[in-house]
Design a protein around this motif. Structure first.
Motif, PDB file in Angstrom:
ATOM      1  N   ALA A 117       0.628  -1.276  -0.011  1.00  0.00           N
ATOM      2  CA  ALA A 117      -0.159  -0.098   0.013  1.00  0.00           C
ATOM      3  C   ALA A 117       0.798   1.377   0.161  1.00  0.00           C
ATOM      4  CB  ALA A 117      -0.932  -0.008   1.094  1.00  0.00           C
ATOM      5  N   SER A 118       2.090   1.059   0.432  1.00  0.00           N
ATOM      6  CA  SER A 118       3.168   2.298   0.347  1.00  0.00           C
ATOM      7  C   SER A 118       3.801   2.357  -0.771  1.00  0.00           C
ATOM      8  CB  SER A 118       4.010   2.207   1.523  1.00  0.00           C
ATOM      9  OG  SER A 118       4.871   3.240   1.610  1.00  0.00           O
ATOM     10  N   GLU A 119       3.718   3.554  -1.312  1.00  0.00           N
ATOM     11  CA  GLU A 119       4.513   3.637  -2.802  1.00  0.00           C
ATOM     12  C   GLU A 119       5.944   3.634  -2.705  1.00  0.00           C
ATOM     13  OE1 GLU A 119       4.746   6.722  -6.619  1.00  0.00           O
ATOM     14  OE2 GLU A 119       3.996   7.477  -4.678  1.00  0.00           O
ATOM     15  N   HIS A 120       6.487   4.288  -1.387  1.00  0.00           N
ATOM     16  CA  HIS A 120       7.928   4.485  -1.312  1.00  0.00           C
ATOM     17  C   HIS A 120       8.343   3.096  -0.814  1.00  0.00           C
ATOM     18  CE1 HIS A 120      11.842   5.986   0.033  1.00  0.00           C
ATOM     19  NE2 HIS A 120      11.404   5.210   1.057  1.00  0.00           N
ATOM     20  N   ALA A 121       7.588   2.272   0.041  1.00  0.00           N
ATOM     21  CA  ALA A 121       8.130   0.996   0.358  1.00  0.00           C
ATOM     22  C   ALA A 121       8.058   0.014  -0.860  1.00  0.00           C
ATOM     23  CB  ALA A 121       7.393   0.371   1.590  1.00  0.00           C
ATOM     24  N   LEU A 122       7.095   0.046  -1.641  1.00  0.00           N
ATOM     25  CA  LEU A 122       7.197  -0.781  -2.979  1.00  0.00           C
ATOM     26  C   LEU A 122       8.249  -0.336  -3.669  1.00  0.00           C
ATOM     27  CD1 LEU A 122       5.700  -2.959  -4.528  1.00  0.00           C
ATOM     28  CD2 LEU A 122       4.276  -0.910  -5.751  1.00  0.00           C
ATOM     29  N   TYR A 123       8.553   1.064  -4.088  1.00  0.00           N
ATOM     30  CA  TYR A 123       9.747   1.083  -4.761  1.00  0.00           C
ATOM     31  C   TYR A 123      10.921   0.773  -4.343  1.00  0.00           C
ATOM     32  CZ  TYR A 123      13.618   4.151  -6.680  1.00  0.00           C
ATOM     33  OH  TYR A 123      14.570   4.670  -7.153  1.00  0.00           O
ATOM     34  N   GLN A 124      11.160   0.745  -3.023  1.00  0.00           N
ATOM     35  CA  GLN A 124      12.465   0.341  -2.271  1.00  0.00           C
ATOM     36  C   GLN A 124      12.637  -1.001  -2.657  1.00  0.00           C
ATOM     37  OE1 GLN A 124      14.959   2.224  -1.425  1.00  0.00           O
ATOM     38  NE2 GLN A 124      13.988   4.127  -1.182  1.00  0.00           N
ATOM     39  N   ILE A 125      11.646  -2.007  -2.458  1.00  0.00           N
ATOM     40  CA  ILE A 125      11.947  -3.478  -2.349  1.00  0.00           C
ATOM     41  C   ILE A 125      11.905  -3.933  -3.837  1.00  0.00           C
ATOM     42  CG2 ILE A 125       9.367  -3.749  -2.289  1.00  0.00           C
ATOM     43  CD1 ILE A 125      12.430  -6.110  -0.850  1.00  0.00           C
ATOM     44  N   HIS A 126      11.168  -3.147  -4.919  1.00  0.00           N
ATOM     45  CA  HIS A 126      11.313  -3.491  -6.397  1.00  0.00           C
ATOM     46  C   HIS A 126      12.621  -3.237  -6.811  1.00  0.00           C
ATOM     47  CE1 HIS A 126      10.487  -2.717 -10.594  1.00  0.00           C
ATOM     48  NE2 HIS A 126      10.033  -3.810 -10.334  1.00  0.00           N
ATOM     49  N   ARG A 127      13.243  -2.160  -6.174  1.00  0.00           N
ATOM     50  CA  ARG A 127      14.581  -1.814  -6.774  1.00  0.00           C
ATOM     51  C   ARG A 127      15.504  -2.794  -6.291  1.00  0.00           C
ATOM     52  NH1 ARG A 127      18.705   1.182  -4.323  1.00  0.00           N
ATOM     53  NH2 ARG A 127      17.338   1.345  -2.463  1.00  0.00           N
ATOM     54  N   VAL A 128      15.654  -3.194  -5.094  1.00  0.00           N
ATOM     55  CA  VAL A 128      16.371  -4.181  -4.465  1.00  0.00           C
ATOM     56  C   VAL A 128      16.346  -5.454  -5.388  1.00  0.00           C
ATOM     57  CG1 VAL A 128      17.034  -5.661  -2.431  1.00  0.00           C
ATOM     58  CG2 VAL A 128      16.491  -3.162  -2.360  1.00  0.00           C
ATOM     59  N   LEU A 129      15.099  -5.985  -5.415  1.00  0.00           N
ATOM     60  CA  LEU A 129      14.679  -7.276  -6.044  1.00  0.00           C
ATOM     61  C   LEU A 129      15.267  -7.077  -7.393  1.00  0.00           C
ATOM     62  CD1 LEU A 129      11.578  -8.576  -4.505  1.00  0.00           C
ATOM     63  CD2 LEU A 129      13.858  -9.057  -3.978  1.00  0.00           C
ATOM     64  N   GLN A 130      15.195  -6.277  -8.293  1.00  0.00           N
ATOM     65  CA  GLN A 130      15.342  -6.072  -9.668  1.00  0.00           C
ATOM     66  C   GLN A 130      17.145  -6.597  -9.973  1.00  0.00           C
ATOM     67  OE1 GLN A 130      14.288  -2.222 -10.720  1.00  0.00           O
ATOM     68  NE2 GLN A 130      13.147  -2.989 -12.296  1.00  0.00           N
ATOM     69  N   GLY A 131      17.720  -6.233  -9.098  1.00  0.00           N
ATOM     70  CA  GLY A 131      19.248  -6.670  -9.229  1.00  0.00           C
ATOM     71  C   GLY A 131      19.545  -8.002  -8.984  1.00  0.00           C
ATOM     72  N   VAL A 132      18.454  -9.020  -8.167  1.00  0.00           N
ATOM     73  CA  VAL A 132      18.887 -10.164  -7.919  1.00  0.00           C
ATOM     74  C   VAL A 132      17.975 -11.370  -8.244  1.00  0.00           C
ATOM     75  CG1 VAL A 132      19.909  -9.418  -5.800  1.00  0.00           C
ATOM     76  CG2 VAL A 132      17.750  -9.797  -5.659  1.00  0.00           C
ATOM     77  N   LEU A 133      16.857 -10.874  -8.692  1.00  0.00           N
ATOM     78  CA  LEU A 133      15.545 -11.747  -9.013  1.00  0.00           C
ATOM     79  C   LEU A 133      15.841 -12.433 -10.529  1.00  0.00           C
ATOM     80  CD1 LEU A 133      13.332 -13.254  -7.490  1.00  0.00           C
ATOM     81  CD2 LEU A 133      11.843 -11.525  -8.558  1.00  0.00           C
TER      82      LEU A 133
END
Length: 640
Positions: free
Chosen positions: A325-341
């Motif tokens: 529900a939080s845009e900032h929190a979603l952006y952060q975890i999406h950015r982290v996972l993009q490099g490893v998933l």
């Protein structure tokens, strides 16, 4: 200023020499020193400037020849001059005494052969002068060699607790850095005491107080990656009684071939003080619900949800859908996972209470596993916002579980809390209702034979999460206090985020439907003791009646609304049974029949539509507080 540049340059040059070159230089220096000591002994004895004859020159040349084998045998050239300790005086004394005795025997033997005699006082003077010069040259060299280090690392020298492989590699890494410099090792192995390991002296821990003054130590790094948590706790408890900041090296499994160890040194985590080893994960359970499947994580940007996403990413899922529900929190975890998933990653901004959105996600991505971590979990915040807490934690879970049931989702895991057991606050009560909802769908799945598994997992406080007391204590300590504790006797269970998430993942594989899983979390921790430990480990002292001059005070503020002195994991302890995992238990907690549960949910919806906070509060607490969840209680709640 210029006066200090030359010695500092010389010392830097000497430090960079090879070990054999340094030893050869020490041999040459001792030879010159001992020859001079013989001449000085004659000069002092005769009381005048002394010009030796041929026989006396011969005795001066023979002195170092006799002394060198003795010094070599006693290990005077094995020591690293920069880390020479006072115990070296004893070695020099023994070596010089034996060398002087041999020289005296030779000198008096030459007298018997007819050469010019040696005054009797000369051997004694040779022994005294030789001892002073040999010892003085070594300690003078130590002072010279430490000049650049003292100017560069003044107040930044550290001791390393543990002289094993990790400790030696850390020392090498520190030497190449610019922030800290190793002054020596502390180790419990008596066989290592007084020896040099990797060019550093190993000291017994009992000498810590003396070492702190000698080397101006403010930090100790614990490098015991292979010992048990109980032993690590003992070491940290010992160190916290000294005025040092304690840091700790991670476990060996977190160290990649000894590289970059300096960057891996962290502050002592309160998990190092809990006195129990982390729960080992069962590899056969970790990937069963994830590998090759589409996984949905709700609350994906939160502390638990983000760690879930990281661990899921390592288990090779087909796709991961992040609902937050939080845009900032979603952006952060999406950015982290993009490099490893290495699979499909779908960020979705929205709420679990949005039935249309949830249904579309489940069908479009053919979700097989759901980890439901989205919740309002801060006790004071939910207590002050009853309607929002009930809507999100209860109705949100209902919406998601209903959509999962209709979409044929294989596994649904609710992340619950120990506060759901006999709750005294709205957060705990709403999570108990969420458990009842999940149990209800597990009953429906069993009745229809769908093979779907709905379960919940309870655990205590998660170290470092947004709702944990640890970040608050760290912030208060950084601001020089005071540290606030609600009650002197309040206790809580603790576990690390990593450990909690491993448990959550494995419970889905263990579930058959309707269970509530929990972890053997050891003994609860007194929060006031935790506060004291964190203050001491930060290098400060506690200010109290016994120590009025301490640095940081602990203030008791009183229990907050809805807060309990202690938490429980089970409504009825007899319900817990073992699973195939040695540290995971499961409980068949009381649940409601579908009809009473549906009626209660409808009544709760009506109260929420009317914005009747008191009615919502009464319903939540009445049903969640009943240990049997009996239909009579449900009926009573509906009448209320």
């Amino acid at each position: 200023m210029t006066r200090w540049r030359l010695p500092a340059g010389i010392s830097s040059y000497l430090v960079l020499m090879t070990r054999p070159t340094k030893q050869g230089l020490m041999l040459l220096a001792d030879a010159l020193v001992l020859a001079f000591a013989v001449w000085a002994a004659y000069a002092v004895r005769l009381g005048e400037w002394f010009v030796p004859n041929r026989s006396q020159v011969l005795l001066m040349v023979v002195a170092p020849i006799l002394a060198m084998p003795v010094f070599l045998k006693l290990g005077l050239y094995r020591s690293v001059i920069r880390y020479l300790g006072e115990q070296a005086l004893w070695s020099v004394l023994k070596g010089m005494s034996l060398a002087a005795l041999l020289w005296a025997v030779l000198a008096f033997m030459t007298q018997m052969t007819g050469l010019q005699g040696v005054p009797r006082a000369v051997p004694l003077l040779y022994w005294l002068i030789g001892f002073a010069l040999v010892a003085g040259s070594r300690f003078g060299a130590r002072w010279l060699l430490w000049l650049p280090t003292r100017s560069r690392f003044s107040g930044k020298q550290v001791l390393i607790y543990g002289a094993g492989d990790a400790g030696r590699q850390l020392a090498e890494s520190l030497r190449r850095g610019r922030e800290l410099f190793p002054a020596g090792f502390l180790d419990d192995d008596q066989a290592l005491h007084g020896k040099d390991v990797g060019g550093l002296r190993v000291y017994p821990p009992a000498h810590l107080s003396t070492l702190l003054e000698r080397f101006d130590i403010h930090d100790v790094i614990v490098t015991l990656p292979s010992v048990s948590s109980a032993r690590r706790r003992e070491v940290v408890a010992f160190l916290e009684h000294h005025p040092v900041r304690v840091r700790i090296l991670p476990a060996l499994t977190d160290i990649a071939n000894g590289r970059h160890l300096v960057n891996m040194v962290r502050e002592v985590d309160i998990g190092d003080l809990l006195g129990r080893d982390p729960v080992a994960a069962d590899p056969t359970l970790l990937g069963r619900c994830i590998t090759g499947k589409a996984v949905l994580v709700t609350g994906a940007g939160g502390s638990i949800g983000s760690e879930l996403c990281r661990q899921i990413a390592a288990l090779q899922p087909r796709s991961v859908i992040l609902l937050e529900a939080s845009e900032h929190a979603l952006y952060q975890i999406h950015r982290v996972l993009q490099g490893v998933l290495g699979c499909e990653l779908v960020p979705c901004l929205g709420s679990v209470g949005d039935a249309g959105l949830v249904s579309r996600l489940l069908v479009r991505h053919r979700i097989a596993t759901i980890y439901h971590a989205a919740a309002h979990k801060h006790v004071p915040m939910v207590e002050a916002n009853v309607l929002a807490g009930a809507c999100n934690n209860v109705l949100g879970t209902l919406t998601l579980a209903s959509a999962a049931f209709d979409a044929g989702v294989e596994t649904f895991v609710l992340i619950s809390t120990d506060k759901a057991v006999r709750p005294t606050n709205i957060m705990g009560a709403s999570k108990r209702w969420a458990e009842l909802v999940v149990q209800g769908f597990a009953r429906q799945a069993a009745a229809r034979g769908t093979g779907q598994r709905f379960c919940a997992v309870r655990f205590g406080n998660v170290l470092g999460s947004s709702g944990s007391v640890i970040p608050l204590f760290k912030e208060q300590i950084a601001q020089s206090g005071p540290v606030t504790v609600t009650h002197a006797d309040v206790t809580r269970y603790f576990m690390s985020i990593h450990e909690a998430v491993q448990l959550v993942i494995q419970t889905g594989s263990l579930a058959s439907g309707g269970e509530i899983f929990l972890l053997d979390m050891g003994d609860p921790v007194r929060i006031v003791d935790l506060a004291r430990n964190m203050i001491r480990l930060a290098g400060y002292t506690v200010r109290d009646d016994d120590n009025p001059e301490g640095d940081i005070e602990i203030i008791i503020t009183g229990l907050r609304p809805g807060e309990k002195l202690y938490e429980e994991l089970l409504i009825a302890s007899s319900n817990a049974v073992a699973t195939s995992h040695p540290k995971i238990m499961k409980a068949d907690e009381p649940s409601l029949d579908p009809e009473p549960l549906a009626a209660l949910i409808e009544q709760l919806r009506a109260a929420l539509r009317d914005r009747d906070e008191e009615a919502v509060r009464a319903m939540l607490m009445r049903v969640a507080g009943d240990p049997d969840c009996s239909p009579q209680t449900a009926a009573g709640a509906m009448q209320t």
